[in-house]
Design a protein around this motif. Structure first.
Motif, short mmCIF file in Angstrom:
data_model
loop_
_atom_site.label_atom_id
_atom_site.label_comp_id
_atom_site.label_asym_id
_atom_site.label_seq_id
_atom_site.Cartn_x
_atom_site.Cartn_y
_atom_site.Cartn_z
N GLY A 1 -49.51 50.72 1.31
CA GLY A 1 -49.57 50.86 -0.14
C GLY A 1 -48.32 50.38 -0.86
N ARG A 2 -47.31 49.99 -0.12
CA ARG A 2 -46.08 49.47 -0.72
C ARG A 2 -46.11 47.95 -0.64
NH1 ARG A 2 -40.07 50.33 1.88
NH2 ARG A 2 -38.88 49.14 0.34
N SER A 3 -45.97 47.30 -1.78
CA SER A 3 -46.08 45.83 -1.83
C SER A 3 -44.75 45.17 -1.51
CB SER A 3 -46.54 45.38 -3.22
OG SER A 3 -47.85 45.82 -3.47
N PHE A 4 -44.82 44.16 -0.66
CA PHE A 4 -43.66 43.35 -0.31
C PHE A 4 -43.94 41.91 -0.72
CE2 PHE A 4 -43.01 47.02 2.25
CZ PHE A 4 -41.64 47.12 2.46
N PRO A 5 -43.07 41.31 -1.54
CA PRO A 5 -43.25 39.90 -1.89
C PRO A 5 -42.95 39.00 -0.70
CG PRO A 5 -41.14 40.67 -2.70
CD PRO A 5 -41.84 41.88 -2.13
N ALA A 6 -43.26 37.74 -0.85
CA ALA A 6 -42.94 36.77 0.20
C ALA A 6 -41.45 36.84 0.53
CB ALA A 6 -43.31 35.37 -0.26
N ALA A 7 -41.14 36.71 1.81
CA ALA A 7 -39.76 36.79 2.28
C ALA A 7 -39.40 35.49 3.00
CB ALA A 7 -39.60 37.98 3.23
N PRO A 8 -38.12 35.13 3.01
CA PRO A 8 -37.70 33.90 3.70
C PRO A 8 -38.00 33.95 5.20
CG PRO A 8 -35.96 34.71 2.25
CD PRO A 8 -37.00 35.79 2.31
N ALA A 9 -38.16 32.78 5.78
CA ALA A 9 -38.42 32.68 7.22
C ALA A 9 -37.22 33.19 8.02
CB ALA A 9 -38.72 31.24 7.59
N LEU A 10 -37.51 33.78 9.16
CA LEU A 10 -36.48 34.21 10.10
C LEU A 10 -36.20 33.11 11.11
CD1 LEU A 10 -37.93 37.77 10.85
CD2 LEU A 10 -36.01 37.25 9.34
N ARG A 11 -34.99 33.06 11.62
CA ARG A 11 -34.66 32.14 12.71
C ARG A 11 -34.46 32.94 13.99
NH1 ARG A 11 -30.29 32.12 9.16
NH2 ARG A 11 -28.37 33.06 9.97
N TRP A 12 -34.64 32.30 15.11
CA TRP A 12 -34.50 32.94 16.43
C TRP A 12 -33.02 33.15 16.73
CZ3 TRP A 12 -38.44 34.80 19.26
CH2 TRP A 12 -38.15 35.25 20.56
N GLN A 13 -32.69 34.24 17.40
CA GLN A 13 -31.31 34.53 17.74
C GLN A 13 -31.23 35.01 19.20
OE1 GLN A 13 -28.70 36.66 18.46
NE2 GLN A 13 -27.28 35.08 17.76
N ALA A 14 -30.46 34.30 20.01
CA ALA A 14 -30.45 34.52 21.45
C ALA A 14 -29.87 35.87 21.86
CB ALA A 14 -29.67 33.40 22.14
N GLN A 15 -28.84 36.34 21.16
CA GLN A 15 -28.26 37.65 21.52
C GLN A 15 -29.24 38.78 21.22
OE1 GLN A 15 -24.92 36.66 19.09
NE2 GLN A 15 -23.48 36.87 20.79
N LEU A 16 -29.98 38.65 20.13
CA LEU A 16 -31.01 39.64 19.82
C LEU A 16 -32.10 39.61 20.89
CD1 LEU A 16 -31.44 39.22 15.95
CD2 LEU A 16 -29.94 40.81 17.19
N ALA A 17 -32.40 38.41 21.41
CA ALA A 17 -33.39 38.30 22.49
C ALA A 17 -32.92 39.04 23.74
CB ALA A 17 -33.67 36.83 22.81
N GLN A 18 -31.64 38.96 24.05
CA GLN A 18 -31.10 39.69 25.20
C GLN A 18 -31.26 41.19 25.01
OE1 GLN A 18 -27.02 38.51 25.79
NE2 GLN A 18 -27.51 36.32 25.80
N ALA A 19 -30.94 41.68 23.80
CA ALA A 19 -31.07 43.11 23.53
C ALA A 19 -32.53 43.54 23.59
CB ALA A 19 -30.48 43.43 22.15
N ALA A 20 -33.42 42.73 23.03
CA ALA A 20 -34.85 43.06 23.04
C ALA A 20 -35.40 43.11 24.46
CB ALA A 20 -35.62 42.04 22.20
N TYR A 21 -35.07 42.10 25.26
CA TYR A 21 -35.59 42.07 26.63
C TYR A 21 -35.03 43.21 27.47
CZ TYR A 21 -36.68 40.61 31.35
OH TYR A 21 -37.13 40.58 32.64
#
Length: 226
Positions: free
Chosen positions: A110-130
């Protein structure tokens, strides 16, 4: 967290904002979700549970503030096969699906979010996620907080990423990138995490362990570098 029921095609979602979506505040704020494998049930974040018993457990967690770490958070390259559960075009598909949702705008609980800019991939975040997906899979639990007590901010800092804001969505049992992104978008807290225009970078990872309750575990980390 122990799961007393066998795997029965149950799906679990979670995100760290806290739904098991995680984001916002200065600490980890993760919550723990148990899923009865009798069917999908939703667990909505900000440290509160809203069990709908309709098939997916969800969570998010958000940290906003100053992150510690030693890296600079530069974007980079392709994802190692171990982080993809053997799914083809994993990184490109993740970015395509997430950025398409952001470009379209969304209504999250029920909360509206307008269009947001594209995200880019980040390798250190990938390490943390995995690292978190693998830990959940091999140790058979489902939570934003690691069994050794580490929070989202701890894991991201250990990967060397210096952040000004960071969030996390987690899920389990989903068999494709499409399915897990669709699941998060149907949960208000995860959806809000994914649509947050303050984030500029992301990564997604999954890990399998056929001996665990849900067999496949997903972690998405979203962030803005300092």
């Amino acid at each position: 967290m122990k799961h007393p029921h066998p795997f029965a095609a149950a799906l679990v979602l979670a995100g760290v904002l806290v739904l098991q979506a995680c984001g916002g505040g200065g600490g980890g704020g993760g919550d723990t979700a148990d899923a009865a494998a009798a069917g999908p049930a939703q667990d909505a974040g900000d440290d509160s549970n809203a069990g709908a018993n309709n098939g997916a457990e969800v969570g998010n967690d958000n940290d906003a503030g100053t992150g510690t770490g030693t890296g600079t958070g530069t974007a980079s390259g392709t994802v190692p096969a171990a982080m993809t559960c053997g799914l083809p075009d994993f990184q490109a598909e993740a970015l395509r699906l997430v950025n398409a949702r952001r470009a379209a705008g969304a209504s999250c609980g029920g909360r509206s979010f307008p269009a947001a800019p594209a995200l880019r991939w980040q390798a250190q975040l990938a390490q943390a996620a995995y690292g978190h997906s693998l830990d959940m899979a091999t140790q058979n639990y489902f939570s934003h907080t690691s069994l050794d007590g580490r929070s989202l901010s701890d894991r991201v800092g250990a990967a060397g990423y210096v952040w000004s804001g960071v969030g996390e969505n987690i899920a389990a049992g989903y068999g494709s990138v499409q399915a897990v992104v669709d699941g998060w978008m149907e949960s208000s807290g995860h959806c809000a995490n994914l649509m947050n225009r303050n984030y500029t970078e992301m990564a997604l990872a999954c890990a399998r362990d056929n001996g665990s309750v849900y067999r496949i575990y997903w972690t998405q980390v979203l962030a803005r570098p300092r």
